[in-house]
Design a protein around this motif. Structure first.
Motif, PDB file in Angstrom:
ATOM      1  N   ASP A 148     -55.436  19.755 -12.844  1.00 37.80           N
ATOM      2  CA  ASP A 148     -55.255  18.369 -13.279  1.00 37.80           C
ATOM      3  C   ASP A 148     -54.115  18.214 -14.281  1.00 37.80           C
ATOM      4  O   ASP A 148     -53.420  17.189 -14.292  1.00 37.80           O
ATOM      5  N   LYS A 149     -53.874  19.237 -15.109  1.00 39.78           N
ATOM      6  CA  LYS A 149     -52.906  19.083 -16.189  1.00 39.78           C
ATOM      7  C   LYS A 149     -51.670  19.969 -16.042  1.00 39.78           C
ATOM      8  O   LYS A 149     -50.647  19.679 -16.671  1.00 39.78           O
ATOM      9  N   HIS A 150     -51.782  21.024 -15.249  1.00 37.80           N
ATOM     10  CA  HIS A 150     -50.701  22.000 -15.230  1.00 37.80           C
ATOM     11  C   HIS A 150     -50.239  22.316 -13.807  1.00 37.80           C
ATOM     12  O   HIS A 150     -50.984  22.154 -12.842  1.00 37.80           O
ATOM     13  N   LEU A 151     -49.014  22.798 -13.761  1.00 39.65           N
ATOM     14  CA  LEU A 151     -48.426  23.307 -12.526  1.00 39.65           C
ATOM     15  C   LEU A 151     -47.990  24.749 -12.797  1.00 39.65           C
ATOM     16  O   LEU A 151     -47.270  25.015 -13.764  1.00 39.65           O
ATOM     17  N   SER A 152     -48.450  25.667 -11.958  1.00 38.97           N
ATOM     18  CA  SER A 152     -48.164  27.088 -12.159  1.00 38.97           C
ATOM     19  C   SER A 152     -47.248  27.587 -11.046  1.00 38.97           C
ATOM     20  O   SER A 152     -47.590  27.484  -9.868  1.00 38.97           O
ATOM     21  N   VAL A 153     -46.078  28.126 -11.445  1.00 37.12           N
ATOM     22  CA  VAL A 153     -45.100  28.636 -10.482  1.00 37.12           C
ATOM     23  C   VAL A 153     -45.062  30.162 -10.589  1.00 37.12           C
ATOM     24  O   VAL A 153     -44.761  30.703 -11.668  1.00 37.12           O
TER      25      VAL A 153
ATOM     26  N   ILE B 281     -36.572  22.879 -16.935  1.00 36.08           N
ATOM     27  CA  ILE B 281     -37.447  21.865 -16.331  1.00 36.08           C
ATOM     28  C   ILE B 281     -36.914  20.506 -16.745  1.00 36.08           C
ATOM     29  O   ILE B 281     -36.803  20.210 -17.959  1.00 36.08           O
ATOM     30  N   ASP B 282     -36.591  19.693 -15.767  1.00 32.71           N
ATOM     31  CA  ASP B 282     -36.035  18.372 -16.032  1.00 32.71           C
ATOM     32  C   ASP B 282     -36.671  17.376 -15.083  1.00 32.71           C
ATOM     33  O   ASP B 282     -36.200  17.164 -13.959  1.00 32.71           O
TER      34      ASP B 282
ATOM     35  N   VAL C 251     -46.088  28.411 -16.409  1.00 38.33           N
ATOM     36  CA  VAL C 251     -47.076  27.333 -16.403  1.00 38.33           C
ATOM     37  C   VAL C 251     -46.451  26.120 -17.078  1.00 38.33           C
ATOM     38  O   VAL C 251     -46.073  26.181 -18.260  1.00 38.33           O
ATOM     39  N   CYS C 252     -46.338  25.015 -16.337  1.00 40.61           N
ATOM     40  CA  CYS C 252     -45.714  23.795 -16.829  1.00 40.61           C
ATOM     41  C   CYS C 252     -46.763  22.698 -16.967  1.00 40.61           C
ATOM     42  O   CYS C 252     -47.743  22.659 -16.217  1.00 40.61           O
ATOM     43  N   GLU C 253     -46.518  21.790 -17.876  1.00 37.94           N
ATOM     44  CA  GLU C 253     -47.421  20.654 -18.061  1.00 37.94           C
ATOM     45  C   GLU C 253     -46.947  19.465 -17.227  1.00 37.94           C
ATOM     46  O   GLU C 253     -45.748  19.201 -17.124  1.00 37.94           O
TER      47      GLU C 253
ATOM     48  N   GLU D 243     -37.217  21.233 -22.855  1.00 40.66           N
ATOM     49  CA  GLU D 243     -36.759  21.101 -24.233  1.00 40.66           C
ATOM     50  C   GLU D 243     -37.914  20.907 -25.196  1.00 40.66           C
ATOM     51  O   GLU D 243     -37.810  21.239 -26.376  1.00 40.66           O
ATOM     52  N   LEU D 244     -39.011  20.363 -24.702  1.00 40.01           N
ATOM     53  CA  LEU D 244     -40.182  20.170 -25.559  1.00 40.01           C
ATOM     54  C   LEU D 244     -40.984  21.460 -25.714  1.00 40.01           C
ATOM     55  O   LEU D 244     -41.922  21.500 -26.512  1.00 40.01           O
ATOM     56  N   GLU D 245     -40.619  22.462 -24.971  1.00 40.11           N
ATOM     57  CA  GLU D 245     -41.218  23.794 -25.074  1.00 40.11           C
ATOM     58  C   GLU D 245     -42.748  23.753 -24.950  1.00 40.11           C
ATOM     59  O   GLU D 245     -43.477  24.400 -25.708  1.00 40.11           O
ATOM     60  N   LYS D 246     -43.213  22.998 -23.957  1.00 36.25           N
ATOM     61  CA  LYS D 246     -44.649  22.968 -23.700  1.00 36.25           C
ATOM     62  C   LYS D 246     -45.032  23.825 -22.492  1.00 36.25           C
ATOM     63  O   LYS D 246     -46.154  23.772 -22.029  1.00 36.25           O
ATOM     64  N   HIS D 247     -44.097  24.590 -21.986  1.00 35.20           N
ATOM     65  CA  HIS D 247     -44.388  25.484 -20.870  1.00 35.20           C
ATOM     66  C   HIS D 247     -44.512  26.912 -21.401  1.00 35.20           C
ATOM     67  O   HIS D 247     -44.006  27.230 -22.497  1.00 35.20           O
ATOM     68  N   THR D 248     -45.174  27.745 -20.636  1.00 36.32           N
ATOM     69  CA  THR D 248     -45.319  29.157 -20.994  1.00 36.32           C
ATOM     70  C   THR D 248     -44.799  30.008 -19.842  1.00 36.32           C
ATOM     71  O   THR D 248     -44.877  29.605 -18.674  1.00 36.32           O
ATOM     72  N   ALA D 249     -44.294  31.186 -20.190  1.00 40.78           N
ATOM     73  CA  ALA D 249     -43.761  32.077 -19.153  1.00 40.78           C
ATOM     74  C   ALA D 249     -44.069  33.524 -19.529  1.00 40.78           C
ATOM     75  O   ALA D 249     -43.991  33.908 -20.693  1.00 40.78           O
ATOM     76  N   LYS D 250     -44.434  34.307 -18.515  1.00 43.12           N
ATOM     77  CA  LYS D 250     -44.681  35.738 -18.717  1.00 43.12           C
ATOM     78  C   LYS D 250     -44.326  36.483 -17.439  1.00 43.12           C
ATOM     79  O   LYS D 250     -44.235  35.887 -16.354  1.00 43.12           O
TER      80      LYS D 250
END
Length: 531
Positions: free
Chosen positions: A12-17, A33-34, A77-79, A59-66
């Motif tokens: 519901d809140k996130h998109l995972s690539v 991400i734009d 993981v993007c919001e 730019e808002l740095e609300k995504h995580t990457a590993k």
């Protein structure tokens, strides 16, 4: 740059690539991400995706990457900008890879204009089709463009330069100089001419092989559209598809949809006769049974598609059975009802068939590759509508114009006559056996009737005639000995008399010898007297 393998998941809140880049330089990885656009770079990999919804900017740095070293994959993981929004087409990898505004073949690079909802165009595709209504083919400009074929009839002149490849790919000759109506007329004439009555009747009566195919239940009857899963091979093949979009008018769309039914029918036939296990003849089955692929035909009515497909299924392949053809029609409707993901799965398998069967790879360039790209952008409700219309369609044996009912009726009459002749022949044999049972057997000059000793005849029936006579003789002797003691005495007397007679014979032999001696003496005496 290499395009890496990837998959996209959502909640519901996130998109995972998930990006599989085992040889990437992790320290050089860049993510941007734009809005709807997602870009990943890590030498030697580059990936750009376009989603149907907006994401929170990087730019808002609300995504995580590993980086998961165990599988060699980056997990980003993007919001979602709007929580709860559903992002469509995440399984359609080619659609995600295509830049916004890409167009079809032989068209300038222009932006697709129109409102969008969930990433799907709201244009002429939303118009309802009447699949039972006779459409008209678009007019061909033979002066500037020539006669066309291929996906949406957008290709011409291919076989002018590839005459050597023509016979190994299609049945139509010189397609560049024949219109769609001419190709169809030649196709129907050819089907009626090469239909083999003997082959059809052989499969009609010898039902073992055909029955096995008819009773086979394909796996796609036990799943729903949500349960369709693309394999890793399917995803890899999707990555190789061209990044483009086809702009079709309503007439072209109708031709493409009906051609899809024709191609899927050939796939379903191959799937059923191979019991789900493809073989070296699978490419031939698909190419030969499809009028679209073998004759470059363009259909304008759903019933024409069904009639042509069924007629070819009882004319060309190894197994030619009416019930099998009807089951394949049901399979085609079931595939369509499962939606575009299942249809895409079938098309990708056909593409692999043709790539490994030269020179049929040309059919991929003309039809299948474009179908694989196009199917990813259409709506499932169109396929479901097409499936419902196909389920309601009834095809009779008269529709395919091969006189199957008369042929079957005549074959049944011939079989009935043969059965009657066989029955009459069997009665004649029974009469002969009965006549043999009434014959009189001659033994030692005495006549023995068939009813004199039934047991003897029964025993003698299983052995040769001489053994039978011996058994009859023994049987009569044993029965006569048990009749009475007087008979026994008479037999002994006769035996004694036979002994006496043998003695008399010996006496006669002796007397004969004596008489010869006397004669000899007499001769001697007579000679002395004369002296």
């Amino acid at each position: 740059m290499l395009t890496p393998k990837f998959k996209v998941l959502q909640d519901d809140k996130h998109l995972s690539v998930h990006i599989f880049a085992p040889y990437a330089r992790i320290s050089d990885a860049e993510i941007n991400i734009d809005g709807e656009s997602f870009t990943f770079y890590s030498s030697p990999y580059y990936l750009r995706l376009t989603f149907s919804g907006r994401l929170v900017d990087s730019e808002l740095e609300k995504h995580t990457a590993k980086f998961d070293a165990a599988v060699g994959a980056f997990i980003i993981v993007c919001e979602k900008e709007t929580p709860g929004q559903h992002f469509a087409n995440l399984d359609m990898l080619t659609t995600l890879l295509a830049p916004h505004g890409a167009t079809g073949v032989n068209k300038p690079m222009i932006e697709v204009v129109g409102d969008e909802k969930d990433g799907e165009l709201l244009d002429e595709q939303d118009e309802d089709f009447d699949w039972m209504y006779e459409q008209t083919l678009p007019e061909e400009n033979i002066v500037t463009g020539g006669h066309k074929y291929g996906f949406a009839n957008n290709t011409t002149g291919v076989f002018t330069a590839l005459q050597n490849e023509l016979k190994g790919v299609v049945d139509v000759s010189d397609p560049d100089n024949k219109s769609a109506s001419q190709r169809r007329e030649e196709r129907i004439t050819h089907e009626l001419r090469v239909f083999d009555e003997d082959h059809y009747l052989a499969d009609y009566f010898e039902v073992d092989t055909a029955q096995q195919c008819v009773e086979f239940i394909p796996e796609f009857y036990s799943i729903t559209s949500d349960e369709v899963e693309l394999s890793d091979q399917d995803k890899e093949d999707m990555m190789k598809l061209p990044r483009k979009e086809h702009l079709l008018d309503k007439g072209a769309q109708s031709i493409v949809y009906l051609g899809l039914v024709d191609i899927l029918y050939s796939w379903c036939y191959n799937h059923r006769v191979t019991l789900g296990e493809n073989c070296v003849e699978s490419a031939w089955n698909v190419a030969k049974l499809s009028s679209t692929l073998s004759w470059f035909d363009s259909f304008t009515h759903l019933k024409d598609v069904a009639v042509g497909s069924v007629r070819r299924s009882v004319t060309f392949p190894l197994i030619r059975n009416w019930l099998l053809s009807q089951e394949v029609l049901k399979d085609t409707a079931q595939i369509l009802s499962l939606g575009r993901k299942k249809v895409l799965q079938c098309l990708l398998e056909i593409q692999r068939f043709f790539n490994s069967s030269e020179p049929r790879y040309l059919l991929n360039q003309l039809y299948i590759t474009d179908y694989c790209v196009w199917i990813q952008r259409i709506k499932d409700n169109k396929l479901i509508s097409l499936a419902d219309s196909l389920k309601k369609l009834k095809i009779s044996k008269d529709d395919i114009c091969l006189d199957l009912e008369d042929l079957e009726a005549a074959a049944h009459l011939v079989l009935e006559e043969e059965e009657e002749n066989a029955l009459a022949h069997g009665e004649n044999i029974n009469n002969i056996v009965t006549d043999f049972a009434g014959l009189t057997v001659i033994e030692n000059g005495a006549a023995l009737g068939a009813n004199d000793n039934e047991d003897g005849l029964k025993k003698g029936a299983a052995i040769n005639p001489r053994e039978g006579l011996a058994q009859l003789s023994d049987s009569d002797s044993s029965s006569s000995e048990s009749d009475s003691e007087d008979d026994s005495d008479e037999d002994s007397d006769s035996s004694d008399s036979s002994d006496d007679s043998s003695d008399d014979d010996s006496d006669r032999d002796g007397s004969s010898s004596d008489s010869s001696e006397l004669d000899s003496d007499d001769d001697t005496l007579s000679e002395s007297d004369e002296e």
